[in-house]
Design a protein around this motif. Structure first.
Motif, short mmCIF file in Angstrom:
data_model
loop_
_atom_site.label_atom_id
_atom_site.label_comp_id
_atom_site.label_asym_id
_atom_site.label_seq_id
_atom_site.Cartn_x
_atom_site.Cartn_y
_atom_site.Cartn_z
N SER A 113 0.84 -1.19 0.00
CA SER A 113 0.00 0.00 0.00
C SER A 113 0.88 1.25 0.00
N VAL A 114 0.87 1.97 -1.12
CA VAL A 114 1.63 3.21 -1.20
C VAL A 114 1.08 4.21 -0.18
N LYS A 115 -0.23 4.27 -0.03
CA LYS A 115 -0.85 5.20 0.92
C LYS A 115 -0.39 4.90 2.35
N ALA A 116 -0.27 3.64 2.70
CA ALA A 116 0.16 3.28 4.05
C ALA A 116 1.61 3.72 4.30
N ILE A 117 2.41 3.78 3.26
CA ILE A 117 3.82 4.15 3.41
C ILE A 117 4.02 5.66 3.37
N THR A 118 3.36 6.34 2.44
CA THR A 118 3.58 7.78 2.27
C THR A 118 2.58 8.63 3.04
N ARG A 119 1.45 8.04 3.44
CA ARG A 119 0.36 8.75 4.11
C ARG A 119 -0.32 9.76 3.18
N ASP A 120 -0.07 9.64 1.87
CA ASP A 120 -0.69 10.50 0.88
C ASP A 120 -1.83 9.75 0.21
N THR A 121 -2.77 10.49 -0.37
CA THR A 121 -3.84 9.86 -1.13
C THR A 121 -3.58 10.07 -2.62
N TYR A 122 -4.03 9.14 -3.41
CA TYR A 122 -3.81 9.17 -4.84
C TYR A 122 -5.12 8.84 -5.53
N ASP A 123 -5.35 9.46 -6.68
CA ASP A 123 -6.59 9.14 -7.39
C ASP A 123 -6.36 8.43 -8.71
N ASN A 124 -5.10 8.35 -9.16
CA ASN A 124 -4.82 7.54 -10.35
C ASN A 124 -3.32 7.30 -10.48
N LEU A 125 -2.95 6.45 -11.42
CA LEU A 125 -1.55 6.08 -11.59
C LEU A 125 -0.69 7.20 -12.18
N SER A 126 -1.29 8.25 -12.66
CA SER A 126 -0.50 9.36 -13.20
C SER A 126 -0.07 10.34 -12.11
N ASN A 127 -0.48 10.11 -10.85
CA ASN A 127 -0.02 10.96 -9.74
C ASN A 127 1.47 10.77 -9.52
N GLU A 128 2.15 11.87 -9.13
CA GLU A 128 3.56 11.77 -8.76
C GLU A 128 3.65 11.30 -7.31
N GLY A 129 4.79 10.76 -6.92
CA GLY A 129 4.99 10.30 -5.56
C GLY A 129 5.93 9.12 -5.47
N VAL A 130 6.47 8.67 -6.60
CA VAL A 130 7.33 7.50 -6.61
C VAL A 130 8.62 7.75 -5.83
N GLU A 150 9.23 9.73 -3.22
CA GLU A 150 8.96 9.65 -1.78
C GLU A 150 8.69 8.21 -1.35
N PHE A 151 7.90 7.49 -2.14
CA PHE A 151 7.58 6.10 -1.83
C PHE A 151 8.84 5.24 -1.75
N ILE A 152 9.71 5.34 -2.75
CA ILE A 152 10.93 4.53 -2.76
C ILE A 152 11.85 4.92 -1.60
N TYR A 153 11.96 6.22 -1.31
CA TYR A 153 12.78 6.68 -0.19
C TYR A 153 12.29 6.04 1.12
N LYS A 154 10.99 6.10 1.36
CA LYS A 154 10.44 5.57 2.61
C LYS A 154 10.48 4.05 2.66
N LEU A 155 10.26 3.40 1.53
CA LEU A 155 10.37 1.94 1.47
C LEU A 155 11.79 1.51 1.75
N ARG A 156 12.76 2.19 1.14
CA ARG A 156 14.18 1.85 1.34
C ARG A 156 14.60 2.12 2.79
N ALA A 157 14.09 3.20 3.39
CA ALA A 157 14.39 3.49 4.80
C ALA A 157 13.87 2.37 5.69
N ALA A 158 12.69 1.86 5.38
CA ALA A 158 12.12 0.75 6.15
C ALA A 158 12.95 -0.51 5.99
N CYS A 159 13.53 -0.71 4.82
CA CYS A 159 14.41 -1.87 4.62
C CYS A 159 15.62 -1.80 5.54
N THR A 160 16.20 -0.60 5.71
CA THR A 160 17.32 -0.44 6.62
C THR A 160 16.90 -0.74 8.06
#
Length: 114
Positions: A30-47, A49-59
């Motif tokens: 869930s991208v929303k669960a990771i970024t706390r942002d809402t999205y209405d379609n796949l053309s929204n920007e946010g990748v 931030e998502f990858i940064y937070k996902l990678r931080a969680a991996c560490t």
């Protein structure tokens, strides 16, 4: 023996729980669960931030998993800490890296150990 990977449970715990779900034989993130942002379609920007937070969680997951290893077991070292530049104009540059070992059979990718 060496720790060479994380479980999805370890990653989900580092994300705060509930970011990963299992549906039949597919794990969904869930991208929303990771970024706390809402999205209405796949053309929204946010990748980024998502990858940064996902990678931080991996560490975080790696650090927690390594802390629980028995004495003498080699720790996973695939997700080193970020490096930060000095602040400039109110921003810092963050560098992330990931290290893996890929056997000649690229269907089996494992993490590195120290």
């Amino acid at each position: 023996m060496a720790k060479t990977d994380l479980t999805f449970t370890e990653l989900d715990t580092a994300l705060g729980g509930g970011a990963l779900t299992l549906e039949r034989d597919d794990i969904k993130i869930s991208v929303k669960a990771i970024t706390r942002d809402t999205y209405d379609n796949l053309s929204n920007e946010g990748v980024v931030e998502f990858i940064y937070k996902l990678r931080a969680a991996c560490t975080t997951a790696q650090d927690v998993a390594n802390a629980a290893l028995p004495d003498g077991e080699e720790a996973l070292s695939s997700f080193p800490a970020f490096t930060f530049s000095p602040p400039a104009d109110g921003l810092v540059t963050v560098t992330q890296s990931q290290t893996v070992q890929i056997p000649l059979n690229t269907q089996s990718v494992i993490g590195t150990s120290v």
